[in-house]
Each structure stands twice: as structure tokens, then as C-alpha cells.
Design a protein around this motif. Structure first.
Motif, short mmCIF file in Angstrom:
data_model
loop_
_atom_site.label_atom_id
_atom_site.label_comp_id
_atom_site.label_asym_id
_atom_site.label_seq_id
_atom_site.Cartn_x
_atom_site.Cartn_y
_atom_site.Cartn_z
N UNK A 223 -4.12 1.91 -4.36
CA UNK A 223 -2.98 2.15 -3.47
C UNK A 223 -1.90 1.08 -3.66
N UNK A 224 -2.31 -0.16 -3.90
CA UNK A 224 -1.35 -1.24 -4.14
C UNK A 224 -0.63 -1.01 -5.49
N UNK A 225 -1.40 -0.60 -6.50
CA UNK A 225 -0.82 -0.31 -7.82
C UNK A 225 0.18 0.84 -7.71
N UNK A 226 -0.21 1.90 -7.00
CA UNK A 226 0.70 3.03 -6.79
C UNK A 226 1.92 2.61 -5.99
N UNK A 227 1.73 1.71 -5.04
CA UNK A 227 2.86 1.21 -4.24
C UNK A 227 3.89 0.52 -5.13
N UNK A 228 3.42 -0.29 -6.06
CA UNK A 228 4.33 -0.99 -6.97
C UNK A 228 5.06 0.01 -7.88
N UNK A 229 4.34 1.00 -8.39
CA UNK A 229 4.95 2.00 -9.27
C UNK A 229 5.95 2.86 -8.50
N UNK A 230 5.55 3.29 -7.29
CA UNK A 230 6.41 4.15 -6.48
C UNK A 230 7.68 3.41 -6.07
N UNK A 231 7.55 2.17 -5.61
CA UNK A 231 8.75 1.44 -5.17
C UNK A 231 9.68 1.16 -6.35
N UNK A 232 9.11 0.86 -7.52
CA UNK A 232 9.96 0.61 -8.69
C UNK A 232 10.78 1.85 -9.04
N UNK A 233 10.13 3.02 -9.02
CA UNK A 233 10.83 4.27 -9.33
C UNK A 233 11.84 4.62 -8.24
N UNK A 234 11.43 4.47 -6.98
CA UNK A 234 12.31 4.75 -5.85
C UNK A 234 13.56 3.86 -5.92
N UNK A 235 13.36 2.57 -6.18
CA UNK A 235 14.50 1.65 -6.24
C UNK A 235 15.40 1.95 -7.43
N UNK B 192 0.87 -1.18 0.00
CA UNK B 192 0.00 0.00 0.00
C UNK B 192 0.91 1.23 0.00
N UNK B 193 0.76 2.08 -0.99
CA UNK B 193 1.65 3.24 -1.12
C UNK B 193 1.65 4.11 0.13
N UNK B 194 0.52 4.21 0.80
CA UNK B 194 0.45 5.03 2.02
C UNK B 194 1.37 4.44 3.09
N UNK B 195 1.28 3.14 3.30
CA UNK B 195 2.12 2.48 4.31
C UNK B 195 3.60 2.55 3.94
N UNK B 196 3.91 2.40 2.66
CA UNK B 196 5.30 2.45 2.19
C UNK B 196 5.90 3.84 2.43
N UNK C 186 11.25 11.36 -2.63
CA UNK C 186 10.53 12.55 -3.10
C UNK C 186 10.33 12.58 -4.60
N UNK C 187 11.39 12.23 -5.34
CA UNK C 187 11.28 12.24 -6.80
C UNK C 187 10.25 11.20 -7.26
N UNK C 188 10.23 10.04 -6.61
CA UNK C 188 9.25 9.00 -6.98
C UNK C 188 7.83 9.43 -6.62
N UNK C 189 7.67 10.14 -5.49
CA UNK C 189 6.35 10.66 -5.14
C UNK C 189 5.86 11.63 -6.20
N UNK C 190 6.74 12.54 -6.60
CA UNK C 190 6.32 13.57 -7.56
C UNK C 190 6.00 12.99 -8.93
N UNK C 191 6.70 11.93 -9.33
CA UNK C 191 6.45 11.39 -10.67
C UNK C 191 5.36 10.32 -10.68
N UNK C 192 5.20 9.55 -9.59
CA UNK C 192 4.28 8.42 -9.61
C UNK C 192 3.05 8.57 -8.72
#
Length: 184
Positions: free
Chosen positions: A139-151, A13-17, A54-60
Motif C-alpha cells: 500500500x505504501x509502494x502504491x501510494x508513492x506510485x499513485x501520488x507521483x502520477x497524480x502530481x 498508504x494508498x488507501x488513506x491518500x 481517477x486517471x492515476x487510480x486506473x493506471x497505478x
């Protein structure tokens, strides 16, 4: 960077991440204040994860929450402005030569002030609406996108001094930060 293993989740969940990263920022700030800690390693770890986060939040994350009407354009822009302020404070910390000076301690406190303000506001005005206005599936979909960009950004060395300088310069150019000639 042996002392700080930055977690690299790949889903959730993107919120929890995002909240997990916020707690990591707070722990790293505590270590930056601790004269017995490996401040150099804490500084490098915080720079890497703060920029990637922060960059992953702004883009994803922010654009998707805007499209879902969970947050307004103003809230997203304000979040970006606060990221820019935090990045500028991070740059001042990265530019400190040593970690045992008053200048370093002051830079840590300036960064902590910017970061703690942003974390509090983001958790209330962006993450709360994401919890209540956006489905678990999104939120799960955003979590996957955000973590991929963050990593990806972590792998690319997003927290390097050169990259942070470029990000702060771009924020000035884009008007997210005021022109402050007196600091030059």
C-alpha cells in the motif's frame, strides 16, 4: 486558483491518500453548491484533482490490486466505468458558461450524484479489500506510485476542458460510456 490549494502528498498508504481526496471532492462539491463561494475556482480545482485522481487510480492502483487478487477484473472495470460517468458529468459542469444558473446547479447535482455513488462503492469494494488483502508495504509502494502520477497529471493541467473532453470521448470510444446521440 488562489483559493484552493490542492494537497500534493508524495507518499503514504494508498488507501488513506485516496480517502483524503474523496473528502476533498466532497468539500469542493459543497463549495460548488454555495452561492457565496468562488464557484469558478472550486470548479477548476475539482476538475484538476478529480481527473488526476481517477486517471492515476486506473493506471497505478487498479492494475496492481488486480495482480494481488485484492479486486476482480469486474471491480476494476466497474470503477473505470464510474470514473467515466463522473468525467462525463464533470464535462457538463465545465461546459456551463456561468456559475449562477440553474443549468450550473443541475450540473453540480448530477456530478455530486455520480461522485457520491462512486466514492461509496469504491470505498467498500476496492479500498476495503486493499486494506485487508494487501500488505502495508505494498500500500505504501502504491501510494508513492499513485501520488507521483497524480502530481504529474496535476502539473500537466489534467483538468482542462480540452483534456476532459478527450477523456470522455475516449471513454465513449472504449465502450465505458454508452453512445448517447440524443445528448448531442
Amino acid at each position: 486558483m488562489t483559493d484552493y490549494e490542492i494537497p500534493r502528498p508524495t507518499s503514504g498508504d494508498v488507501v488513506e491518500l485516496i480517502l483524503e481526496d474523496h473528502r476533498l471532492f466532497e468539500a469542493l462539491l459543497r463549495d460548488l453548491r454555495d452561492a457565496t463561494a468562488d464557484r469558478e475556482a472550486a470548479r477548476a480545482a475539482l476538475s484538476a484533482v478529480l481527473i488526476a485522481h481517477g486517471e492515476a487510480e486506473e493506471s497505478k492502483v487498479y492494475p496492481n490490486l488486480q495482480r494481488k487478487d485484492a479486486i476482480t477484473d469486474h471491480e476494476a472495470e466497474h470503477g473505470e466505468e464510474e470514473h467515466a460517468e463522473g468525467n462525463e458529468a464533470l464535462l457538463a459542469l465545465l461546459e456551463c458558461k456561468g456559475t449562477d444558473t440553474q443549468k450550473f446547479d443541475d450540473a453540480v447535482e448530477d456530478l455530486a450524484t455520480a461522485l457520491n455513488h462512486h466514492i461509496g462503492e469504491e470505498e467498500q469494494t476496492i479500498l476495503n479489500p486493499a486494506r485487508t488483502e494487501v500488505s502495508q508495504e505494498v500500500r505504501e509502494d502504491l501510494g508513492a506510485k499513485w501520488t507521483a502520477e497524480r502530481n504529474r497529471l496535476l502539473d500537466e493541467g489534467a483538468g482542462s476542458l480540452t483534456n476532459v473532453r478527450e477523456i470522455v470521448a475516449k471513454a465513449h470510444k472504449d465502450g465505458l460510456l454508452p453512445a448517447d446521440d440524443e445528448d448531442e
